[in-house]
Design an enzyme around this catalytic site. Structure first.
Site, PDB file in Angstrom:
ATOM      1  N   TYR A  98      -5.182   2.438   1.126  1.00  7.40           N
ATOM      2  CA  TYR A  98      -5.341   0.984   1.232  1.00  7.40           C
ATOM      3  C   TYR A  98      -6.756   0.625   0.795  1.00  7.40           C
ATOM      4  O   TYR A  98      -7.725   1.292   1.157  1.00  7.40           O
ATOM      5  CB  TYR A  98      -5.127   0.509   2.670  1.00  7.40           C
ATOM      6  CG  TYR A  98      -5.367  -0.977   2.846  1.00  7.40           C
ATOM      7  CD1 TYR A  98      -4.325  -1.887   2.739  1.00  7.40           C
ATOM      8  CD2 TYR A  98      -6.650  -1.468   3.101  1.00  7.40           C
ATOM      9  CE1 TYR A  98      -4.540  -3.249   2.884  1.00  7.40           C
ATOM     10  CE2 TYR A  98      -6.882  -2.828   3.235  1.00  7.40           C
ATOM     11  CZ  TYR A  98      -5.815  -3.710   3.134  1.00  7.40           C
ATOM     12  OH  TYR A  98      -6.049  -5.061   3.252  1.00  7.40           O
ATOM     13  N   GLU A 118      -6.750  -7.301  -2.985  1.00  9.66           N
ATOM     14  CA  GLU A 118      -6.175  -6.192  -2.217  1.00  9.66           C
ATOM     15  C   GLU A 118      -5.279  -5.331  -3.103  1.00  9.66           C
ATOM     16  O   GLU A 118      -4.514  -5.857  -3.913  1.00  9.66           O
ATOM     17  CB  GLU A 118      -5.355  -6.751  -1.050  1.00  9.66           C
ATOM     18  CG  GLU A 118      -4.683  -5.683  -0.195  1.00  9.66           C
ATOM     19  CD  GLU A 118      -3.798  -6.290   0.879  1.00  9.66           C
ATOM     20  OE1 GLU A 118      -4.282  -6.456   2.014  1.00  9.66           O
ATOM     21  OE2 GLU A 118      -2.624  -6.611   0.573  1.00  9.66           O
TER      22      GLU A 118
END
Length: 368
Positions: A101, A183
């Protein structure tokens, strides 16, 4: 403005972030052509501005043409959290070893960007464990910081190099576009140790979008912004209470910045343009009157191609028709400015010799 995945990946690709082959489409015939270019197998992903696509059936694998015929209509007809498909993305299947992530977000309270990284990806940020959080200021992430983050999430050798390179590129993109959030989830480690962005989220700051013409193609214009464009001027709605009017994008942008620095909150960016007429400026004032929460109008005009008297005539017309009944703070310079000031002398417009004085008066005026 939240970009769709395929739009975010267009920006990622522009900045050199590693991506799998993918193509976005809006109908199955277009998708069939893309399938030939990409080659089977691939993943079909619904493009909606919300999360939870996988759980809702919006991401499907496709191994052959028969499956494409079956699954494409199913995915394209889904409604996820009230959102219908804007497009469908076909993306080459990936041979994944591990998911990570990675994100950067604008921390307004601390006036800096913050990096969040984790050795566990593919889940919502709330579920991400073992987070590494680094505050990195408002500039690009340095090589040292990028490598430190890679080390903290347990990466080594070429994978750490690839992660650090991706973080620096994502940071450069985020800073240059003045984004609120970028992101990659998941950022995948492939079997060969390379890293690849398998998804993308990119949220821009609506208050800075007017500085980025290259992002306008992603923006769904409001009815008001479309009306402005049709009338020959530019208007971008913001979330403040002082409408900012000027001529020339640079002048209006600098006025917005000065207003914000003085504690004011811009309600809109309005550039009357070089071809302004009394009618088009009057239409601009009509649109301002329809924006909720506007308590004052700040005018910073330097007459060149546009005569300041044209703007003065529009304001007088607006006063006469009771279109404008809020305070107006104006600084007029350039072509016919003395005549314009004389025209407005006995009106509701307060005139100032400097833009700084006009801004200070506007900020104090709307607070009363």
């Amino acid at each position: 403005m939240r970009l769709l995945e395929f739009q975010a990946k267009e920006l990622f690709r522009e900045y050199g972030i590693n991506l799998l082959d993918s193509k976005a489409s809006t109908n199955i015939e277009e998708a069939k052509r893309h399938a030939e270019e990409i080659g089977y197998p691939f993943v079909i992903k619904i493009q909606v501005p919300v999360g939870g696509r996988g759980k809702a059936g919006g991401i499907q694998t496709c191994k052959n043409a028969d499956e494409l015929e079956l699954k494409y209509p199913q995915v394209s007809e889904l409604v996820i959290k009230g959102e219908k498909a804007r497009a469908i993305l076909l993306e080459k299947m990936a041979d994944i070893k591990k998911e990570l992530y990675l994100s950067l977000f604008l921390n307004r309270s601390k006036r800096c960007y913050t990096v969040i990284a984790s050795s566990e990806g593919g889940v919502e940020i709330e579920s991400v464990k073992n987070q590494v959080i680094e505050e990195v200021g408002m500039g690009d992430v340095s090589d040292d910081v990028a490598r430190r983050v890679a080390q903290k999430i347990g990466l080594e050798d070429s994978t750490a190099d690839g992660f650090a390179d991706t973080l620096k590129k994502l940071s450069k993109l985020t800073v240059e576009k003045e984004a609120e959030l970028a992101e990659i989830n998941p950022l995948a480690i492939m079997q060969d140790g390379s890293v690849m962005a398998l998804d993308g989220k990119f949220v821009t700051d609506d208050n800075s979008n007017f500085r980025h013409d290259e992002l306008q193609k992603y923006q769904e214009k409001s009815e008001m912004e479309a009306r402005a464009e049709k009338s020959g001027f530019s208007l971008v709605e913001l979330d403040g209470d002082i409408a900012v009017v000027g001529n020339g994008a640079g002048l209006v942008m600098s006025t917005l910045d000065m207003l914000a620095d003085s504690g004011g909150r811009p309600a809109c960016f309005l550039d009357v343009g070089g071809g302004a007429t009394t009618e088009s400026v009057y239409e601009a004032l009509t649109l301002i009157s329809e924006i909720d929460g506007v308590r004052g109008i700040l005018v910073n005009l330097y007459g060149g191609i546009v005569k300041t008297t044209v703007v003065a005539e529009a304001f007088l017309k607006a006063y006469e028709s009771n279109l404008v009944d809020i305070p107006v703070f104006a600084r007029l310079k350039g072509t016919e400015s003395e005549k314009a000031r004389e025209m407005l002398r006995d009106s509701k417009t307060e005139m100032f010799d400097s833009v700084e004085d006009a801004i200070n008066a506007a900020v104090m005026g709307v607070k009363k």
